[in-house]
Design an enzyme around this catalytic site. Structure first.
Site, mmCIF file in Angstrom:
data_model
loop_
_atom_site.group_PDB
_atom_site.id
_atom_site.type_symbol
_atom_site.label_atom_id
_atom_site.label_comp_id
_atom_site.label_asym_id
_atom_site.label_seq_id
_atom_site.Cartn_x
_atom_site.Cartn_y
_atom_site.Cartn_z
ATOM 1 N N PHE A 256 -7.494 20.788 -25.344
ATOM 2 C CA PHE A 256 -7.787 19.365 -25.424
ATOM 3 C C PHE A 256 -9.037 19.131 -24.572
ATOM 4 C CE2 PHE A 256 -7.696 14.901 -24.260
ATOM 5 C CZ PHE A 256 -7.797 14.390 -25.547
ATOM 6 N N THR A 257 -9.843 18.165 -24.993
ATOM 7 C CA THR A 257 -11.169 17.969 -24.395
ATOM 8 C C THR A 257 -11.138 17.871 -22.868
ATOM 9 O OG1 THR A 257 -10.901 15.606 -24.811
ATOM 10 C CG2 THR A 257 -12.112 16.873 -26.470
ATOM 11 N N ARG B 127 -13.346 14.478 -34.503
ATOM 12 C CA ARG B 127 -12.698 15.569 -33.780
ATOM 13 C C ARG B 127 -13.141 16.866 -34.439
ATOM 14 N NH1 ARG B 127 -10.021 13.641 -28.946
ATOM 15 N NH2 ARG B 127 -12.251 13.672 -28.640
ATOM 16 N N TYR C 244 0.835 -1.207 0.000
ATOM 17 C CA TYR C 244 0.000 0.000 0.000
ATOM 18 C C TYR C 244 0.864 1.250 0.000
ATOM 19 C CZ TYR C 244 -3.804 3.173 0.842
ATOM 20 O OH TYR C 244 -4.719 4.191 0.698
ATOM 21 N N PHE D 81 -18.878 13.691 -26.768
ATOM 22 C CA PHE D 81 -18.493 12.811 -27.878
ATOM 23 C C PHE D 81 -18.356 11.351 -27.473
ATOM 24 C CE2 PHE D 81 -14.109 12.541 -26.425
ATOM 25 C CZ PHE D 81 -13.998 13.692 -25.659
ATOM 26 N N ASP E 37 1.613 19.729 -21.011
ATOM 27 C CA ASP E 37 0.963 18.435 -21.190
ATOM 28 C C ASP E 37 1.975 17.574 -21.941
ATOM 29 O OD1 ASP E 37 -0.398 16.207 -22.050
ATOM 30 O OD2 ASP E 37 -2.275 17.271 -22.435
ATOM 31 N N LYS F 61 0.107 7.036 -23.700
ATOM 32 C CA LYS F 61 0.562 7.345 -25.064
ATOM 33 C C LYS F 61 2.063 7.062 -25.177
ATOM 34 C CE LYS F 61 -3.487 9.720 -24.830
ATOM 35 N NZ LYS F 61 -4.343 9.759 -23.635
#
Ligand code: F0G
Length: 461
Positions: A127-128, A385, A75, A452, A218, A261
């Site tokens: 970005f969303t 998009r 933990y 979306f 980001d 990614k």
């Protein structure tokens, strides 16, 4: 010497395979209808070549899978955490690490910590999930990307650059005290996977410094961005991806990361910062929303896989093959006259739906229709998009009308071969030839957030 150009090949070989299902057009038409013409609502087993996203869909290496067995599932104080922390310092250069289960969790924490009600957050295109968390924290996103980014055929090599004049104008207009940070992404997903140059990032830092504004990166696809810098920017061709990445991050105060990614894992993310007091705040808040600060919603094995993915993704052979595979696909479409966002991006090729379906007005959601048609005709899954992804302005309730109305074909890393790419390109070309027959779509169900993902549509008559 053979008469053709020297071919290239993927820098890996296949050890485990996952069979693909081939379906008929009738079957897919039925499935698309059941899914409300939203490719997010299809079952993956009904998809032939899945280009929905590069997020969490990459193939892990044997080295990463071996690391999974070394998961320390304590933990508190898991050794995998300390390894991830050490590698984050080594490759990204930030001092402090807070793991999260994925990128949007990192965005949630950083937005809640830095943004006050009424603040402004400039960024190189939205970005969303990033913008939504900024808005939920009380901020207003302001797009300060260069104009070229909004022009699909513009050949600017760094369409992800911040327009420094726009940034400065905003500072003048609202005052630096209302701008907690500038949100910079490299590469820029919604612009077509377009990179930001090192020179531009350096200038952003200088301007931000003058006004006491933070720079938050980001870093989700920063390794892909580093590859473009090496290929395109003067003075960087002899630098390694590692060196470029470190310099790029050095101009920022911290980053949010979706490890799904660049980092070649199926789940994982983090925030990394240099400021100790900010770190203290984040480390405290992660306990409320994600988990203890040494696992942040991840299993020990997930952190191990992500730490190992960091080592693999900066390899030049890897990143070159990854980005050039996307470029190969893009070039095939360009050669066939299909309108796409140029130059090819780092993670995806974006079809210009406004041009592709010229006869469908933006209110009839041409990109949503194009993604649905591509699946029906070929079993290839892509995503919208455009106006659907852009959502509504929270103040006015009006639809945002983005200039770019796109369909994204996104490439998972190390998953598909060049032959798959040929099949997918052929499918797009075939659809393009028959484009005149296409019809638009309309909403029949619209969720409140990130619509979306779950919206449903039907054909306009
Ligand atoms: N930032 C960028 C640039 C992204 O592309 C994503 C996710 C996130 C943040 C959020 O990370 O998904 O781990 O919570 N992009 C995915 C995509 C969903 O398909 O482009 P997440």
């Amino acid at each position: 010497m053979p008469s053709y150009r020297k071919p290239w090949a993927e820098p890996y070989k296949i050890k485990v395979v996952e069979p693909l299902k081939v379906t008929t057009r009738e079957y897919r038409e039925q499935k698309m209808k059941e899914a409300g013409y939203n490719t997010f609502l299809l079952r993956s087993e009904d998809v032939y070549i899945d280009l929905l996203t590069d997020s969490g869909t990459s193939a892990m290496s044997d080295y990463q899978w071996a690391g999974m067995m070394l998961g320390d599932e304590a933990y508190a104080g898991s050794r995998n955490f300390y390894y991830l922390e050490a590698n984050t310092r080594k490759y990204y250069g930030y001092k402090y690490l807070v793991p999260t289960h994925q990128g949007r969790a990192a965005e949630h924490l950083i937005s809640r910590n830095l943004i006050k009600q009424g603040d402004y957050v400039p960024g190189n295109m939205y970005f969303t999930t990033t913008r939504l968390h900024q808005e939920l924290a009380g901020g207003k996103f302001v797009d300060v990307i260069i104009d070229e980014a909004h022009e699909p055929q513009n050949q600017h090599p760094f369409k992800g650059n911040v327009d420094l004049q726009k940034f400065e104008d905003l500072i003048k207009k609202v005052g630096a005290s209302k701008i907690p940070y500038i949100s910079v992404a490299g590469t820029v997903n919604m612009a077509g996977g377009q990179p930001q140059s090192m020179g531009n990032m350096r200038q952003v830092r200088e301007l931000a410094n003058k006004h006491g504004i933070k720079v938050i990166l980001d870093a989700t696809r920063a390794v892909e961005n580093a590859y473009f810098i090496k290929e395109r920017e003067k003075g960087y061709s002899n630098k390694s991806i590692e060196e470029i990445l470190l310099e790029y991050c050095s101009y920022t105060d911290g980053c949010t990361m979706s490890g799904k990614k660049d980092l070649l894992v199926n789940i994982g993310g983090f925030i990394a910062v240099n400021d100790e007091s900010l770190f203290d705040e984040l480390r405290n808040m992660v306990v409320v929303y994600e988990g203890l600060h040494t696992y942040g919603g991840l299993a020990g094995r997930d952190m191990e896989a992500m730490a190992r993915g960091m080592e693999e993704c900066v390899s030049y052979d890897h990143i070159r093959s990854r980005v050039e595979q996307v470029g190969y696909f893009g070039q095939k479409l360009i050669d066939a006259g299909v309108p796409i966002v140029e130059p090819a991006g780092g993670h995806a090729i974006f079809l210009d739906a406004k041009k592709f379906y010229e006869h469908i007005p933006q209110e009839e959601l041409p990109a949503q229709a194009l993604a649905a048609d591509l699946y029906i005709e070929s079993g290839v899954r892509a995503m919208e998009r455009g106006v659907v992804s852009a959502g509504r302005n929270p103040e006015t309730g009006e639809n945002y009308h983005p200039k770019l109305e796109l369909v994204r074909l996104t490439f998972p890393r190390r998953v598909y071969t060049q032959a798959h790419l040929d099949v997918a390109a052929y499918s797009v070309e075939e659809l393009y030839e028959n484009r005149k027959k296409a019809k638009g779509l309309k909403f029949v169900y619209e969720p409140k957030y990130l619509r979306f993902f779950q919206a449903r549509f039907e054909r306009v008559s």
